[in-house]
Scaffold this active site. Structure first.
Site, PDB file in Angstrom:
ATOM      1  N   HIS A 112       0.867  -1.181   0.000  1.00  0.00           N
ATOM      2  CA  HIS A 112       0.000   0.000   0.000  1.00  0.00           C
ATOM      3  C   HIS A 112       0.908   1.237   0.000  1.00  0.00           C
ATOM      4  CE1 HIS A 112      -2.779   2.934   1.901  1.00  0.00           C
ATOM      5  NE2 HIS A 112      -3.755   2.161   1.461  1.00  0.00           N
TER       6      HIS A 112
ATOM      7  N   ASP B  87       3.037  -4.475   8.081  1.00  0.00           N
ATOM      8  CA  ASP B  87       1.844  -3.649   7.948  1.00  0.00           C
ATOM      9  C   ASP B  87       0.644  -4.581   8.151  1.00  0.00           C
ATOM     10  OD1 ASP B  87      -0.460  -2.513   6.951  1.00  0.00           O
ATOM     11  OD2 ASP B  87       0.455  -1.695   5.149  1.00  0.00           O
TER      12      ASP B  87
ATOM     13  N   GLN C  42      -4.627  -5.005   7.215  1.00  0.00           N
ATOM     14  CA  GLN C  42      -5.695  -5.880   6.730  1.00  0.00           C
ATOM     15  C   GLN C  42      -5.763  -7.214   7.484  1.00  0.00           C
ATOM     16  OE1 GLN C  42      -8.007  -4.993   4.701  1.00  0.00           O
ATOM     17  NE2 GLN C  42      -7.131  -3.128   3.832  1.00  0.00           N
TER      18      GLN C  42
ATOM     19  N   LYS D  78     -10.488  -0.429  10.926  1.00  0.00           N
ATOM     20  CA  LYS D  78     -10.761  -1.635  10.114  1.00  0.00           C
ATOM     21  C   LYS D  78     -11.174  -2.810  10.996  1.00  0.00           C
ATOM     22  CE  LYS D  78      -7.358  -0.368   6.574  1.00  0.00           C
ATOM     23  NZ  LYS D  78      -8.086   0.232   5.480  1.00  0.00           N
TER      24      LYS D  78
ATOM     25  N   CYS E 203      -4.870   2.464  -3.613  1.00  0.00           N
ATOM     26  CA  CYS E 203      -3.619   2.982  -3.021  1.00  0.00           C
ATOM     27  C   CYS E 203      -2.484   1.973  -3.160  1.00  0.00           C
ATOM     28  CB  CYS E 203      -3.803   3.364  -1.558  1.00  0.00           C
ATOM     29  SG  CYS E 203      -5.022   4.636  -1.309  1.00  0.00           S
TER      30      CYS E 203
HETATM   31  N1  C6P Z   1      -6.390   0.518   2.909  1.00  0.00           N
HETATM   32  C1  C6P Z   1      -8.270   0.196   1.419  1.00  0.00           C
HETATM   33  O1  C6P Z   1      -9.376   0.503   0.969  1.00  0.00           O
HETATM   34  P1  C6P Z   1      -4.932   3.803   7.266  1.00  0.00           P
HETATM   35  O2  C6P Z   1      -5.501   4.681   6.205  1.00  0.00           O
HETATM   36  O3  C6P Z   1      -3.714   4.421   7.898  1.00  0.00           O
HETATM   37  O4  C6P Z   1      -5.948   3.344   8.262  1.00  0.00           O
HETATM   38  O5  C6P Z   1      -4.477   2.437   6.544  1.00  0.00           O
HETATM   39  C2  C6P Z   1      -3.607   2.495   5.468  1.00  0.00           C
HETATM   40  C3  C6P Z   1      -3.367   1.130   4.915  1.00  0.00           C
HETATM   41  C4  C6P Z   1      -2.123   0.557   5.060  1.00  0.00           C
HETATM   42  N2  C6P Z   1      -1.855  -0.680   4.624  1.00  0.00           N
HETATM   43  C5  C6P Z   1      -2.788  -1.430   4.026  1.00  0.00           C
HETATM   44  C6  C6P Z   1      -2.451  -2.820   3.579  1.00  0.00           C
HETATM   45  C7  C6P Z   1      -4.065  -0.908   3.827  1.00  0.00           C
HETATM   46  O6  C6P Z   1      -4.990  -1.651   3.238  1.00  0.00           O
HETATM   47  C8  C6P Z   1      -4.363   0.404   4.264  1.00  0.00           C
HETATM   48  C9  C6P Z   1      -5.716   1.019   4.016  1.00  0.00           C
HETATM   49  C10 C6P Z   1      -7.721   0.990   2.587  1.00  0.00           C
HETATM   50  O7  C6P Z   1      -7.603  -0.738   0.962  1.00  0.00           O
HETATM   51  C11 C6P Z   1      -7.784   2.466   2.312  1.00  0.00           C
HETATM   52  S1  C6P Z   1      -6.745   2.940   0.977  1.00  0.00           S
END
Ligand code: C6P
Length: 408
Positions: free
Chosen positions: A123, A199, A202, A225, A363
């Site tokens: 991401h 990370d 998910q 999430k 993203c």
């Molecule tokens: N992915 C998706 O729709 P934040 O925004 O900080 O809570 O998470 C960022 C992030 C980082 N790593 C991974 C693997 C992610 O999936 C995400 C967030 C969302 O897939 C929003 S782009």
């Protein structure tokens, strides 16, 4: 299969609504999850009864607020199998957690002769912070390649690890759904003298995770999430590593002493929590952890695997539909393309049927570029999704196909 949605869906008030006169089918859980009543009540209770600034006030209210906030550190620690609650840093989410590591660990430990190792399925949150840091320091960034089916190609890992100080990879891809073998990567990375950042944006929400088993060094995730409010997240790191790291943001509460010309810093974890934190959101995270723990993360994972299998089987039967990401070990995220229908059109048509999916690059532009794609449609599931909702999705997709056949 124990249908968890039958028991737990009613806890989510938002899911009871209709959109354009149709029952809402929420399939964008990888973007954010919905919130159960217990979490909404915990936040409401906090604001109605305990709201005060934490760590500062010498009065009952502030002590209660501090207790409410600090008790969540313990809950998070147990939930992810950390050794101590002092290893838990509250942040605004995964993005901030990774930026914290890049800033506080990276600036101190990386030099222009070093390399870091990422993967092609990251991401942007696990790419851009390293790009920003490289502009200042000038290290090399290498990548573990992704295979055609959407797995990490670990065959050259030992070679790739040469000169690497940090490996940073996602536990589960938000596009492909692939669950990566971070334990194996951590083992080889440690043998090569590198640290490992995972990370977990998910993964934590969907499967049991245990820091002692994974044996990584940093783990980042977001509250929103996993049934908690937006604006709260976690960075876990091994305590000895945190103790060696300098602060991230400067301000109130992260200091030991401040003079006009210099400051000294607080111990871990306060050193990394500057200013007034998102207290109510962290309280909500505590309630979310209670809620998920009561269901059981193993049950959540098993039920979502059932949804994944069912949805994959049904979607594959749709002529002209191709699934992007076919790794053997996947979470309940399905990216797909439907011949002749742009993913954005698809999402708009499905929206008219009450179905919420995501369309776009998610993203993860480098991953999309590698496979010559600009965008995919993505359906992502949580334990409150019902098997029947997969049928509604399939009907919506058939309808979209018909509409576009007619247009042509
Ligand atoms: N992915 C998706 O729709 P934040 O925004 O900080 O809570 O998470 C960022 C992030 C980082 N790593 C991974 C693997 C992610 O999936 C995400 C967030 C969302 O897939 C929003 S782009």
């Amino acid at each position: 299969m124990n249908n968890l949605a039958l028991k737990y869906r009613q806890d989510f008030p938002l899911l009871k609504q209709e959109v354009y006169g149709k029952p809402l089918v929420y399939l964008d859980n990888a973007a954010t999850s919905q919130k159960p009543t217990s979490v909404l009540k915990a936040v409401d209770y906090y604001y109605c009864n305990d709201n005060a600034n934490i760590h500062r006030g010498l009065y009952a209210l502030s002590e209660r607020a501090t207790q409410a906030y600090e008790s969540v550190r313990d809950k998070v620690s147990k939930f992810i199998g950390a050794t101590s609650s002092q290893e838990i840093i509250f942040t605004s989410g995964t993005t901030e957690s990774i930026n914290l590591v890049a800033h506080s660990w990276g600036r101190k430990n990386l030099s222009s002769n070093d390399a870091i190792l990422l993967t092609e399925m990251e991401h942007h949150s696990n790419l851009v912070p390293w790009h920003l840091l490289r502009e200042q320091i000038g290290f090399q960034i290498k990548f573990i390649p992704v295979t055609a089916e959407g797995s990490l190609d670990l065959s050259q890992l030992e070679e790739l690890l040469k000169n690497v100080k940090l490996v940073s990879l996602n536990h589960m891809s938000n596009v492909l759904g692939t669950i990566n073998d971070v334990k194996k990567v951590a083992e080889l990375a440690h043998q090569a003298g590198a640290l490992v950042l995972v990370d977990g944006a998910q993964s934590v929400a969907h499967m049991p995770v245990d820091m002692k088993v994974l044996d990584c060094d940093f783990y980042a995730f977001s509250g929103h999430k996993m049934c908690a409010p937006t604006g709260c997240g976690v960075l876990w790191a091994k305590k000895n590593i945190l103790e060696e790291m300098g602060p991230f943001l400067g301000g109130g509460e992260m200091i030991h002493q401040v003079f006009l010309d210099h400051s000294t810093y607080a111990e871990v974890p306060n050193r990394f929590e500057a200013g007034t934190m998102n207290i109510a959101q962290v309280v909500g995270l505590g309630a979310a952890i209670d809620y998920l723990s009561e269901i059981g993360m193993d049950k959540i994972f098993a039920y979502e695997q059932y949804l994944l299998e069912l949805a994959t089987e049904k979607l594959q039967k749709i002529e002209g539909l191709s699934i992007f990401g076919q790794a053997p070990h996947k979470g309940a995220v399905i990216s797909f393309l439907l011949d002749q229908v742009h993913p954005h059109d698809l999402a708009t048509i499905l929206d008219q049927e009450g179905i919420a999916i995501r369309a776009g690059h998610h993203c993860a532009q480098p991953l999309m570029r590698k496979f010559d794609l600009i965008s995919t449609a993505r359906a992502s599931f949580y334990f409150y999704n019902m098997p029947e909702e997969i049928d509604v999705l399939v009907q919506g997709l058939e309808k979209a196909k018909e509409m576009f056949a007619y247009v042509r």
